[in-house]
Design a protein around this motif. Structure first.
Motif, PDB file in Angstrom:
ATOM      1  N   ARG A  35       0.836  -1.202   0.000  1.00 37.31           N
ATOM      2  CA  ARG A  35       0.000   0.000   0.000  1.00 37.31           C
ATOM      3  C   ARG A  35       0.873   1.254   0.000  1.00 37.31           C
ATOM      4  NH1 ARG A  35      -5.241   0.422   1.088  1.00 37.31           N
ATOM      5  NH2 ARG A  35      -5.315  -1.576   2.197  1.00 37.31           N
ATOM      6  N   GLN A  36       1.936   1.238   0.801  1.00 38.21           N
ATOM      7  CA  GLN A  36       2.824   2.396   0.850  1.00 38.21           C
ATOM      8  C   GLN A  36       3.500   2.614  -0.500  1.00 38.21           C
ATOM      9  OE1 GLN A  36       3.228   4.692   3.392  1.00 38.21           O
ATOM     10  NE2 GLN A  36       4.234   5.746   1.691  1.00 38.21           N
ATOM     11  N   THR A  37       3.892   1.511  -1.137  1.00 43.51           N
ATOM     12  CA  THR A  37       4.505   1.615  -2.469  1.00 43.51           C
ATOM     13  C   THR A  37       3.526   2.236  -3.455  1.00 43.51           C
ATOM     14  OG1 THR A  37       5.897  -0.332  -2.071  1.00 43.51           O
ATOM     15  CG2 THR A  37       5.542   0.320  -4.372  1.00 43.51           C
ATOM     16  N   ALA A  38       2.260   1.787  -3.392  1.00 47.57           N
ATOM     17  CA  ALA A  38       1.232   2.340  -4.278  1.00 47.57           C
ATOM     18  C   ALA A  38       1.011   3.823  -3.996  1.00 47.57           C
ATOM     19  CB  ALA A  38      -0.073   1.569  -4.104  1.00 47.57           C
ATOM     20  N   HIS A  39       1.010   4.191  -2.714  1.00 41.81           N
ATOM     21  CA  HIS A  39       0.822   5.603  -2.360  1.00 41.81           C
ATOM     22  C   HIS A  39       1.975   6.457  -2.882  1.00 41.81           C
ATOM     23  CE1 HIS A  39      -2.158   4.840   1.208  1.00 41.81           C
ATOM     24  NE2 HIS A  39      -2.672   4.604   0.016  1.00 41.81           N
ATOM     25  N   ASP A  40       3.187   5.906  -2.828  1.00 42.36           N
ATOM     26  CA  ASP A  40       4.340   6.641  -3.352  1.00 42.36           C
ATOM     27  C   ASP A  40       4.203   6.871  -4.858  1.00 42.36           C
ATOM     28  OD1 ASP A  40       5.426   6.715  -0.828  1.00 42.36           O
ATOM     29  OD2 ASP A  40       6.768   5.007  -1.148  1.00 42.36           O
ATOM     30  N   LEU A  41       3.718   5.833  -5.544  1.00 38.01           N
ATOM     31  CA  LEU A  41       3.508   5.971  -6.979  1.00 38.01           C
ATOM     32  C   LEU A  41       2.420   6.999  -7.285  1.00 38.01           C
ATOM     33  CD1 LEU A  41       3.745   2.232  -8.101  1.00 38.01           C
ATOM     34  CD2 LEU A  41       5.363   4.052  -8.626  1.00 38.01           C
ATOM     35  N   LEU A  42       1.360   6.979  -6.485  1.00 36.63           N
ATOM     36  CA  LEU A  42       0.289   7.968  -6.666  1.00 36.63           C
ATOM     37  C   LEU A  42       0.828   9.380  -6.473  1.00 36.63           C
ATOM     38  CD1 LEU A  42      -2.717   6.293  -4.789  1.00 36.63           C
ATOM     39  CD2 LEU A  42      -2.336   6.422  -7.256  1.00 36.63           C
ATOM     40  N   ASP A  43       1.670   9.539  -5.487  1.00 31.82           N
ATOM     41  CA  ASP A  43       2.254  10.855  -5.224  1.00 31.82           C
ATOM     42  C   ASP A  43       3.086  11.314  -6.418  1.00 31.82           C
ATOM     43  OD1 ASP A  43       2.910  13.045  -3.189  1.00 31.82           O
ATOM     44  OD2 ASP A  43       4.898  12.350  -3.797  1.00 31.82           O
ATOM     45  N   GLN A  44       3.862  10.386  -6.985  1.00 36.32           N
ATOM     46  CA  GLN A  44       4.673  10.744  -8.152  1.00 36.32           C
ATOM     47  C   GLN A  44       3.789  11.120  -9.337  1.00 36.32           C
ATOM     48  OE1 GLN A  44       7.712   7.834  -9.126  1.00 36.32           O
ATOM     49  NE2 GLN A  44       8.064   7.379  -6.961  1.00 36.32           N
ATOM     50  N   LEU A  45       2.751  10.336  -9.562  1.00 36.77           N
ATOM     51  CA  LEU A  45       1.861  10.615 -10.681  1.00 36.77           C
ATOM     52  C   LEU A  45       1.120  11.940 -10.500  1.00 36.77           C
ATOM     53  CD1 LEU A  45       0.417   7.037 -11.255  1.00 36.77           C
ATOM     54  CD2 LEU A  45       1.902   8.310 -12.819  1.00 36.77           C
ATOM     55  N   SER A  46       0.843  12.320  -9.237  1.00 30.98           N
ATOM     56  CA  SER A  46       0.146  13.593  -8.986  1.00 30.98           C
ATOM     57  C   SER A  46       1.014  14.787  -9.347  1.00 30.98           C
ATOM     58  CB  SER A  46      -0.284  13.678  -7.519  1.00 30.98           C
ATOM     59  OG  SER A  46       0.835  13.890  -6.670  1.00 30.98           O
ATOM     60  N   ARG A  47       2.329  14.528  -9.536  1.00 27.19           N
ATOM     61  CA  ARG A  47       3.261  15.586  -9.918  1.00 27.19           C
ATOM     62  C   ARG A  47       3.622  15.526 -11.411  1.00 27.19           C
ATOM     63  NH1 ARG A  47       5.847  17.103  -4.889  1.00 27.19           N
ATOM     64  NH2 ARG A  47       5.392  15.588  -3.256  1.00 27.19           N
ATOM     65  N   ASP A  48       3.023  14.608 -12.122  1.00 29.82           N
ATOM     66  CA  ASP A  48       3.385  14.394 -13.520  1.00 29.82           C
ATOM     67  C   ASP A  48       3.191  15.683 -14.327  1.00 29.82           C
ATOM     68  OD1 ASP A  48       3.725  11.648 -15.363  1.00 29.82           O
ATOM     69  OD2 ASP A  48       2.986  13.399 -16.464  1.00 29.82           O
ATOM     70  N   LYS A  49       4.073  15.901 -15.279  1.00 28.49           N
ATOM     71  CA  LYS A  49       3.998  17.134 -16.074  1.00 28.49           C
ATOM     72  C   LYS A  49       2.835  17.118 -17.057  1.00 28.49           C
ATOM     73  CE  LYS A  49       7.214  15.506 -19.641  1.00 28.49           C
ATOM     74  NZ  LYS A  49       8.484  15.787 -20.362  1.00 28.49           N
ATOM     75  N   GLU A  50       2.313  15.927 -17.374  1.00 22.40           N
ATOM     76  CA  GLU A  50       1.219  15.821 -18.331  1.00 22.40           C
ATOM     77  C   GLU A  50      -0.132  15.919 -17.604  1.00 22.40           C
ATOM     78  OE1 GLU A  50       1.371  15.734 -21.487  1.00 22.40           O
ATOM     79  OE2 GLU A  50       3.515  15.360 -21.842  1.00 22.40           O
ATOM     80  N   ALA A  51      -0.928  16.914 -17.988  1.00 19.08           N
ATOM     81  CA  ALA A  51      -2.246  17.072 -17.363  1.00 19.08           C
ATOM     82  C   ALA A  51      -3.126  15.857 -17.590  1.00 19.08           C
ATOM     83  CB  ALA A  51      -2.934  18.322 -17.917  1.00 19.08           C
ATOM     84  N   GLN A  52      -2.945  15.178 -18.730  1.00 14.07           N
ATOM     85  CA  GLN A  52      -3.737  13.987 -19.021  1.00 14.07           C
ATOM     86  C   GLN A  52      -3.515  12.909 -17.962  1.00 14.07           C
ATOM     87  OE1 GLN A  52      -2.712  12.196 -22.752  1.00 14.07           O
ATOM     88  NE2 GLN A  52      -4.027  10.410 -22.464  1.00 14.07           N
ATOM     89  N   VAL A  53      -2.288  12.782 -17.532  1.00  8.28           N
ATOM     90  CA  VAL A  53      -1.964  11.779 -16.514  1.00  8.28           C
ATOM     91  C   VAL A  53      -2.582  12.179 -15.173  1.00  8.28           C
ATOM     92  CG1 VAL A  53      -0.085  10.719 -15.202  1.00  8.28           C
ATOM     93  CG2 VAL A  53       0.168  11.109 -17.663  1.00  8.28           C
ATOM     94  N   ARG A  54      -2.395  13.424 -14.810  1.00  6.72           N
ATOM     95  CA  ARG A  54      -2.936  13.877 -13.524  1.00  6.72           C
ATOM     96  C   ARG A  54      -4.466  13.784 -13.506  1.00  6.72           C
ATOM     97  NH1 ARG A  54       0.314  18.116 -14.930  1.00  6.72           N
ATOM     98  NH2 ARG A  54      -1.345  19.663 -14.675  1.00  6.72           N
ATOM     99  N   ALA A  55      -5.101  14.100 -14.641  1.00  7.16           N
ATOM    100  CA  ALA A  55      -6.566  14.022 -14.713  1.00  7.16           C
ATOM    101  C   ALA A  55      -7.040  12.577 -14.593  1.00  7.16           C
ATOM    102  CB  ALA A  55      -7.054  14.640 -16.024  1.00  7.16           C
ATOM    103  N   ALA A  56      -6.345  11.664 -15.267  1.00  8.92           N
ATOM    104  CA  ALA A  56      -6.710  10.245 -15.169  1.00  8.92           C
ATOM    105  C   ALA A  56      -6.560   9.762 -13.729  1.00  8.92           C
ATOM    106  CB  ALA A  56      -5.834   9.415 -16.104  1.00  8.92           C
ATOM    107  N   LEU A  57      -5.479  10.197 -13.097  1.00  7.82           N
ATOM    108  CA  LEU A  57      -5.266   9.832 -11.696  1.00  7.82           C
ATOM    109  C   LEU A  57      -6.384  10.385 -10.820  1.00  7.82           C
ATOM    110  CD1 LEU A  57      -3.428   8.718  -9.429  1.00  7.82           C
ATOM    111  CD2 LEU A  57      -2.330  10.979  -9.378  1.00  7.82           C
ATOM    112  N   ALA A  58      -6.737  11.644 -11.017  1.00  7.48           N
ATOM    113  CA  ALA A  58      -7.769  12.283 -10.201  1.00  7.48           C
ATOM    114  C   ALA A  58      -9.101  11.554 -10.321  1.00  7.48           C
ATOM    115  CB  ALA A  58      -7.928  13.742 -10.617  1.00  7.48           C
TER     116      ALA A  58
END
Length: 379
Positions: A35-58
């Motif tokens: 779970r912590q590993t997944a949360h770390d990945l989510l945190d990284q993706l929330s900083r992604d430079k591509e808005a498409q990625v951040r929107a998909a994550l959101a």
């Protein structure tokens, strides 16, 4: 010549990764380390430079209850495409953060509407939204049944938007108004501060939902009568007025507000339309039967109607006198302004009742009420 393999779209791959992570997070059992590993990945993706990625994550994690708060807040402060799903649905955003966001937002930022649409909006966040003084934003908040709106905040809504009929109608439709706010709405209507169409809907909804504030029933009826006279329709459309009066009489009757003093005061205006509607409702009689009792020779027919209505016996003569004076003048075609006939009504009452002295209609009503109370106490 061999075809080259298309280069993968990295943004699309990262967006798919975000969705896959959330599928994993939705599993029944996830080890704390995973779970912590997944949360770390989510945190990284929330900083992604591509808005498409951040929107998909959101969109994927908007309602995830275990989402780390810093990640949720970062997404909520992003551009609207990214922020709105998280702001609308995330249970981890707390009031301090939401209130601060509202106060920092400028203009018509759509994220404000997302906050106003959350399943639950606290009173402090609601107040911050209302303080923006934006009619559309206030409307979004008022439509949200999950929004807690304090009396103080609701009063601010009315003050800021007293000329926005759509907002005022939404106020009237709320199920959580306090007596103070209900009274203010009624007084705005009575003082003609609201457009006629808006006032009509507000009054209907308020009377169906809340008890009438003390002392306002008579003012509401007289105001309705004045409005109907001012907006009198052609003869072939009079049924619309009759229906409105019957609906008003029904609402007042259900709240126990069709009092003898109200009926007496209405009769003293010289317009018997509402009085007729009231007796139709109280006695479950057709209009023709009520009008016949009003205009019949003698008092027997009206006495029977009055008794059927179940009104206080003490006021029977006062209301009878008023009705008979008015109908007699109507039949003779005499002037129907109150100054011409109210003195005759008062004179009849003084002659009939003991301890009732000369005075205005209001003064006579006050004396009648006091004497009625004494009569009831005597049994």
């Amino acid at each position: 010549m061999p075809q080259s393999t298309p280069r993968p779209n990295l943004a699309e791959l990262r967006a798919e990764a975000a969705e896959m992570i959330m599928l994993l997070m939705g599993a029944d059992e996830v080890a704390p380390k995973d779970r912590q590993t997944a949360h770390d990945l989510l945190d990284q993706l929330s900083r992604d430079k591509e808005a498409q990625v951040r929107a998909a994550l959101a969109h994927a994690i908007s309602s995830y209850a275990l989402l780390p708060r810093p990640t949720a807040q970062r997404l909520a402060e992003d551009i609207s495409e990214v922020a709105i799903p998280v702001i609308t649905d995330s249970p981890v955003l707390h009031d301090d953060f939401l209130e601060a966001m509202v106060r920092q937002m400028q203009g018509d930022d759509p994220r404000q509407h997302a906050i106003a649409s959350r399943p639950s909006v606290s009173s402090r966040v609601s107040h911050a939204l209302v303080e923006k003084e934006d009619a559309e934003l206030a409307a979004t908040l008022l439509k949200n049944e999950g929004a807690e709106i304090s009396e103080h905040t609701m009063e601010a809504v009315i003050t800021y938007h007293e000329r926005h009929g759509d907002v005022l109608k939404l106020v009237a439709h709320r199920k959580d108004l306090t007596p103070k706010t209900v009274k203010r709405c009624h007084l705005m209507i009575l003082d003609n501060l609201v457009e006629a169409e808006v006032a009509q809907e507000m009054q209907r909804v308020l009377m169906e939902t809340y008890e009438l504030p003390a002392g306002l029933a008579e003012d509401i009826v007289l105001n309705a009568r004045e409005q109907m006279i001012a907006n009198r329709l052609p003869a072939d459309e009079d049924n619309a007025h009759e229906a409105e009066l019957l609906a008003l009489a029904e609402l007042l009757h259900n709240q126990g507000e069709l009092t003898p003093t109200l009926l007496f005061r209405c009769a003293c205006t010289g317009d018997l339309d509402f009085l007729s509607a009231a007796f139709q409702v109280m006695c479950e009689e057709e209009a023709e039967a009520v009008v016949f009792a009003f205009y019949a020779q003698g008092e027997d027919s009206f006495r029977t109607l009055y008794q059927k209505a179940g009104l206080s016996p003490y006021f029977r003569y006062a209301i009878t006198a008023a009705v008979k004076v008015v109908t007699t003048r109507k039949k003779k075609g005499l002037p129907m302004h109150p100054e011409a006939f109210v003195p005759e009504i008062v004179e009849k009452i003084i002659r009939f009742y003991r301890n009732i002295g000369p005075g205005t209609v209001e003064n006579v009503i006050g004396q009648l009420k006091r004497e009625a109370q004494r009569a009831d106490q005597r049994g």
